[in-house]
Write an enzyme that holds these catalytic residues in place. Structure first.
Site, PDB file in Angstrom:
ATOM      1  N   HIS A  19       0.865  -0.848   0.053  1.00  0.00           N
ATOM      2  CA  HIS A  19       0.166   0.108   0.007  1.00  0.00           C
ATOM      3  C   HIS A  19       0.837   1.392   0.325  1.00  0.00           C
ATOM      4  O   HIS A  19       0.664   2.551  -0.832  1.00  0.00           O
ATOM      5  CB  HIS A  19      -0.853  -0.038   1.783  1.00  0.00           C
ATOM      6  N   LYS A  43     -16.090  -7.685   5.912  1.00  0.00           N
ATOM      7  CA  LYS A  43     -14.630  -8.122   5.257  1.00  0.00           C
ATOM      8  C   LYS A  43     -14.576  -9.009   7.313  1.00  0.00           C
ATOM      9  O   LYS A  43     -13.111  -8.844   6.811  1.00  0.00           O
ATOM     10  CB  LYS A  43     -13.691  -7.050   5.043  1.00  0.00           C
ATOM     11  N   ARG A  97      -0.956  -5.744  -7.910  1.00  0.00           N
ATOM     12  CA  ARG A  97      -0.529  -6.894  -7.945  1.00  0.00           C
ATOM     13  C   ARG A  97       0.113  -7.695  -9.534  1.00  0.00           C
ATOM     14  O   ARG A  97       1.389  -8.122  -9.272  1.00  0.00           O
ATOM     15  CB  ARG A  97      -1.017  -7.923  -6.595  1.00  0.00           C
ATOM     16  N   SER A 135      -2.709  -7.466   2.357  1.00  0.00           N
ATOM     17  CA  SER A 135      -3.862  -7.383   4.078  1.00  0.00           C
ATOM     18  C   SER A 135      -3.636  -8.823   4.368  1.00  0.00           C
ATOM     19  O   SER A 135      -3.585  -9.231   5.634  1.00  0.00           O
ATOM     20  CB  SER A 135      -4.599  -5.910   3.917  1.00  0.00           C
TER      21      SER A 135
END
Length: 170
Positions: A19, A43, A97, A135
């Site tokens: 990030h 989430k 990514r 994450s």
């Protein structure tokens, strides 16, 4: 001259070196960068919203000082394009990514463009050292006792380890 304002949205649970890589690169091309921390209770975040915002602020101070870009961290909920409009953003920054990210991001960019054609989506590839960091993986590795020191900055490392080592009932 018109101020170049961008929005980098995410849950940042926790904020990773990936990030920060994207934030640093976006800061080099913007005058003001809003980091939008999504509420997204669905989430099941490790960190509460306030702490995620606090960690992102702490971890981006050096980037702001180095680049001269004003970096603001703000929580948000709801439609991304509405939040971008409320911030005055003309650019949504998305980090990629791997190729697997592109399909989803491409669809989202198309939908956002339809909702507001004046706001561009810009994709920044993560650097090769950060392409695999997520994450979700950081949390899983930390919960299983693995070393996450190379994936997150120091303050986030301390807080993440503290959070995963403290039972929820305490």
């Amino acid at each position: 001259m018109v101020e170049r304002v961008g929005l980098y949205p995410g849950t940042f649970d926790p904020v990773t070196n990936g990030h920060l890589d994207v934030i640093g690169r976006a800061a080099r091309i913007l005058d003001r960068l809003v980091v939008g921390v999504a509420i997204n209770i669905g989430k099941g975040p490790l960190f509460p919203l306030e702490e995620r915002c606090e960690l992102v602020r702490a971890e981006t101070d050096a980037i702001a000082a180095r680049t001269g870009t004003r970096i603001e961290v703000m929580p948000f909920e709801g439609l991304l394009i509405s939040f971008a409009q409320s911030c005055g953003a003309r650019m949504i920054v998305r980090g990629l990514r791997a190729v697997s990210d592109f399909d989803y991001e491409f669809q989202m960019a198309g939908m956002n463009r339809r909702l507001d054609p004046a706001i561009e989506t810009v994709f920044l590839m993560a650097s090769e050292t950060n392409q695999f960091i997520s994450s979700r993986f950081v949390k899983e590795i930390a919960r299983l006792g693995g070393d996450i020191a190379s994936f997150v900055p120091k303050l986030t490392l301390e807080r993440t380890l503290q959070r995963v080592r403290t039972p929820a009932s305490e």
